[in-house]
Motif scaffolding. Structure first.
Motif, short mmCIF file in Angstrom:
data_model
loop_
_atom_site.label_atom_id
_atom_site.label_comp_id
_atom_site.label_asym_id
_atom_site.label_seq_id
_atom_site.Cartn_x
_atom_site.Cartn_y
_atom_site.Cartn_z
N PRO A 1 0.84 -1.20 0.00
CA PRO A 1 0.00 0.00 0.00
C PRO A 1 0.88 1.25 0.00
N ASP A 2 0.37 2.33 -0.56
CA ASP A 2 1.12 3.59 -0.63
C ASP A 2 1.66 4.01 0.74
N ASN B 1 -4.92 1.01 -6.99
CA ASN B 1 -4.85 -0.34 -6.46
C ASN B 1 -5.61 -0.38 -5.13
N PRO B 2 -6.85 -0.86 -5.17
CA PRO B 2 -7.64 -0.86 -3.93
C PRO B 2 -7.26 -1.95 -2.92
N HIS B 3 -6.33 -2.82 -3.27
CA HIS B 3 -5.91 -3.90 -2.36
C HIS B 3 -7.10 -4.75 -1.92
N ARG B 4 -7.83 -5.23 -2.92
CA ARG B 4 -8.97 -6.09 -2.66
C ARG B 4 -8.75 -7.51 -3.18
N ALA B 5 -7.49 -7.86 -3.43
CA ALA B 5 -7.11 -9.22 -3.83
C ALA B 5 -7.90 -9.70 -5.06
N VAL C 1 -8.70 -4.82 6.03
CA VAL C 1 -7.59 -5.50 6.71
C VAL C 1 -6.27 -4.88 6.29
N THR C 2 -6.11 -4.66 4.99
CA THR C 2 -4.87 -4.04 4.49
C THR C 2 -4.67 -2.66 5.10
N ASP C 3 -5.74 -1.87 5.15
CA ASP C 3 -5.64 -0.52 5.73
C ASP C 3 -5.28 -0.57 7.21
N TYR D 1 5.37 6.45 -1.13
CA TYR D 1 5.10 7.26 -2.32
C TYR D 1 4.06 6.52 -3.17
N PRO D 2 3.26 7.25 -3.93
CA PRO D 2 2.26 6.59 -4.77
C PRO D 2 2.91 5.96 -6.00
#
Length: 102
Positions: A10-11, A22-26, A64-66, A16-17
């Motif tokens: 994740p950023d 990429n919403p990180h939703r697998a 979860v990622t957040d 840095y972006p």
């Protein structure tokens, strides 16, 4: 790595972006969109219900990622216990989704 595009952090963790949304939703978001797009031609109405399930499980995986990324960034891991119920929910939601696809 819960990326929906490429395996990347994740950023917040990278610092840095990357320039890629990429919403990180697998890839659950991508799979749900494909099920919705092709339900009329190749599937059944059950595909639409399964798509809704995958959208929901993807949202949980993004949460979860957040949570994990936020914990690492500030060094406070007290909220990590909130991940277990989200992961358990993903299991149940995806069990329902795959059952709908059978």
């Amino acid at each position: 790595f819960t990326a929906s595009i490429i395996p990347e952090l994740p950023d917040a963790l990278r610092g840095y972006p990357s320039g890629v949304v990429n919403p990180h939703r697998a890839c659950r978001d991508t799979f749900a969109a494909a099920l919705k797009e092709h339900a009329d031609a190749y599937g059944t109405s059950r595909w639409l219900a399964a798509a809704d399930c995958f959208e929901q499980s993807g949202e949980h995986l993004q949460q979860v990622t957040d949570i994990v990324a936020g914990a690492v960034c500030v060094g406070d891991y007290s909220r990590l216990s909130t991940c277990a119920p989200l992961i358990a929910a993903v299991r149940e939601i995806e069990l329902e989704a795959f059952t709908l696809l059978l």
